[in-house]
Structure formats: C-alpha cells, structure tokens
Design a protein around this motif. Structure first.
Motif, short mmCIF file in Angstrom:
data_model
loop_
_atom_site.label_atom_id
_atom_site.label_comp_id
_atom_site.label_asym_id
_atom_site.label_seq_id
_atom_site.Cartn_x
_atom_site.Cartn_y
_atom_site.Cartn_z
N UNK A 19 23.86 45.62 42.84
CA UNK A 19 24.62 45.60 41.59
C UNK A 19 25.56 46.81 41.53
N UNK A 20 25.06 47.97 41.91
CA UNK A 20 25.89 49.18 41.91
C UNK A 20 27.06 49.02 42.88
N UNK A 21 26.79 48.45 44.04
CA UNK A 21 27.86 48.22 45.02
C UNK A 21 28.92 47.29 44.42
N UNK A 22 28.49 46.23 43.77
CA UNK A 22 29.44 45.29 43.15
C UNK A 22 30.27 45.97 42.07
N UNK A 23 29.61 46.80 41.26
CA UNK A 23 30.32 47.45 40.15
C UNK A 23 31.33 48.48 40.66
N UNK A 24 31.08 49.04 41.83
CA UNK A 24 32.00 50.04 42.38
C UNK A 24 33.08 49.44 43.27
N UNK A 25 33.01 48.13 43.49
CA UNK A 25 34.04 47.48 44.32
C UNK A 25 35.46 47.75 43.82
N UNK A 26 35.71 47.62 42.51
CA UNK A 26 37.09 47.86 42.05
C UNK A 26 37.60 49.26 42.35
N UNK A 27 36.68 50.22 42.49
CA UNK A 27 37.10 51.59 42.79
C UNK A 27 37.63 51.69 44.22
N UNK A 28 36.96 50.98 45.14
CA UNK A 28 37.31 51.10 46.55
C UNK A 28 38.28 50.02 47.03
N UNK A 29 38.29 48.88 46.38
CA UNK A 29 39.14 47.78 46.84
C UNK A 29 40.16 47.45 45.75
N UNK A 30 41.43 47.77 45.94
CA UNK A 30 42.46 47.50 44.93
C UNK A 30 42.60 46.01 44.61
N UNK A 31 42.26 45.13 45.55
CA UNK A 31 42.42 43.70 45.30
C UNK A 31 41.43 43.21 44.24
N UNK A 32 40.23 43.77 44.20
CA UNK A 32 39.25 43.38 43.18
C UNK A 32 39.72 43.84 41.81
N UNK A 33 40.25 45.07 41.73
CA UNK A 33 40.76 45.58 40.46
C UNK A 33 41.93 44.74 39.98
N UNK A 34 42.79 44.29 40.91
CA UNK A 34 43.95 43.47 40.53
C UNK A 34 43.52 42.12 39.98
N UNK A 35 42.47 41.53 40.59
CA UNK A 35 41.98 40.23 40.10
C UNK A 35 41.40 40.36 38.70
#
Length: 314
Positions: free
Chosen positions: A298-314
């Motif tokens: 869950x922590x890895x999923x929640x931090x995805x937007x920090x490391x992957x700009x594509x997740x934040x964009x979605x």
C-alpha cells in the motif's frame, strides 16, 4: 490524486480480510487439538472442554473465525502455549529486531544499486557495464546463509573485528548493538544489491531508448542531466515496485539470516513456534507478516505518484 489514494486504501480492506481468512483456514487444516497441546496429556476431559469453550473452539468453524477476527480487531492474538505470554507484544518485540536490520539493508542496497544500475545502462556493453552486471549476477547467485557464514568467518573469527554470536538491543547499548547487526545488515545489503542493480539497469535501458531522451540529447543537454533529471524519474518506478516487494518479503521474516547470526527476530519466532506447535504464535506471526506485506505494498502504491510522473498525470 485524492481518488487514487482513497481507491488504494479501500482496496486494502478486502485484501486484509482475505489474508486473515487464509491464515485462519491454513491453521485449521493443521492436525492436532490446541487445547490438548496447551494442557498436556494429563488433562481431563472437563478441563479440555472448559479450555475449548474459553478459546471458542466449541463453536462451528465460521463462528470460530468471527470470534478470532473480533479478537484480532482489538489487538488480541491470544497467548503463547510455550511461555504463556501475549502473542502481539511478543511479535512486536521480535519485529523491532528484524525491522532494524531489514530497513537499513534495503536503504543501503538501494543507494548503491540504483546508481550502479543506471551507470551500467548508460555505459551499456562497455567494460564497466560488464563488470557491474557480473558483480550483480554473482551477488544474486550467492545463498544468503553461505555469504553470512563467510562474513562471520572472516570478520568475526579470523580478524576478530565483530562479535560472532549474540544480540544486544539498541536501548541497552547503542555501540554494542551496532556491532552485532553490522554483519547481518552487510549480508542482506550485498544480496539485495544484485537484484536491484539488474532491475535498475533494465529499466534505465528501456527509458534511454525513448524519443524524449533523444530529443533532450539533440538539444545539447549534458549527459549527466539527461540521466539523472530525465531518465531517473521514469526508470525508478519499476525498481521502486521491486524494492517494495523485497521490503515486504524481508520484513516478513529473515529466518535464515537470523538463524545464522543468532538474532531474536520475527523469523526465528515463527520457526520456533512451528517446531513447538505453538498455534497462537504461528497464527499471529502469519497474520502479522501478511498484514505487513499488504501495508508495504500500500505504501509503495501511495508513493508511486512521487516517483512516476505518469501516475500523477493520470
């Protein structure tokens, strides 16, 4: 972003319930009567029946699950058959030992392996790339117990720099505690460096072939800026997933490392519980390990937007 976070948090609830159900069913498939084990062979039928009633074992299996789940939700994992101690404090005490080693090892391995993998990808097919890949493959191939024994033999027995057997908590004596955990941390770090380096290299190679990297180079952006500013954010996401899996797996117990270095960690508690047929301890450890795995992911999923700009964009 808020919807992404809520979705991930909501998905954790049914996952945790399924995990709890799986742990409960697995333990019920093990042959033997927990009440008989707790009271011994000299127990009478009346005392056995009374203990089964106290443990809720006289109900149907679905009612037993609800009874057990209700206790779990209030932090009651039962009492150990072996030493009659509450299981949850026992697990948390052992988990602190495992977590201190695992977290240090994973952080150190990441700090070394990610730059090494990216440099290997940047210099693909060069001598440096071959040396890094060969080193990572060698570390990946070495069994952790064998590497641990070699470290003990070299730094503990031959050179005498570090203690070979025992454990001191950080609360008692920080310096001595550090001396006892250096070798386990070093062993785990070396093993995980091999895995993370290969993933970081493969992910970086894929990113360096993309058009936006070619465009940045055509604009005259320095290679160092291309690698760390443009390639790293997209290349780190797969590596971050792997780090999360490694962390969840190791936090669940490093029984082999703990056995080699005689550390009182969670893995050894589970193994000792299995040998002693201590059902509450085994059940509690399995549930705790599974929940930790779910929480780390869950922590890895929640931090995805920090490391992957594509997740934040979605």
């Amino acid at each position: 972003m808020l919807r992404y976070i809520l979705h991930r948090l909501l998905m954790t609830v049914p996952t945790a319930l399924l995990v709890a159900l799986a742990v409960f069913v697995m333990l019920r498939l093990v042959p033997g009567d927990p009440a008989q084990l707790m009271l011994g062979d000299t127990a009478t039928e009346e005392t056995l029946a009374e203990l089964r009633r106290q443990l809720g074992l006289d109900h149907s299996i679905p009612m037993q699950f609800m009874y057990w789940l209700g206790n779990v939700l209030v932090g009651d994992l039962g009492r150990s058959i072996t030493n009659d101690l509450p299981v949850l404090p026992l697990i948390l005490d052992r988990f602190r030992v495992s977590a201190s080693i695992v977290l240090a090892a994973v952080v150190l391995a990441t700090l070394v392996a990610v730059p090494a993998g990216m440099i290997a990808a940047w210099k693909q097919n060069s001598l440096g790339d071959l040396m890094i890949v060969a080193g990572a493959t060698m570390l990946l191939s070495i069994p952790s117990f064998w590497l641990g024994l070699l470290m003990l033999l070299l730094f503990g027995v031959k050179l005498g720099w570090l203690p070979v057997v025992g454990y001191v908590s950080f609360g008692e004596n920080f310096g001595r505690a550090l001396a006892y955990v250096i070798l386990p941390i070093a062993t785990l770090t070396l093993i995980e460096i091999g895995v993370i380096t290969r993933m970081a290299r493969a992910a970086t190679i894929e990113v360096l072939r993309l058009e936006y990297i070619t465009h940045a180079r055509a604009k005259g952006v320095p290679e160092g800026r291309v690698l760390w500013r443009h390639a790293l954010p997209n290349a780190f996401a797969p590596t971050w997933t792997l780090i999360g899996l490694i962390l969840g797996n190791l936090l669940g117990g490093i029984a082999v490392i703990e056995t080699v270095f005689t550390l009182p960690g969670l893995g050894r508690l589970l193994v000792d519980g299995i040998f002693a047929r201590d059902y509450p301890v085994v059940q509690g450890c399995l549930l705790f390990i599974a929940i930790m795995y779910v929480l780390v992911n869950l922590l890895v999923d929640l931090l995805y937007p920090v490391f992957d700009p594509r997740v934040a964009a979605e």
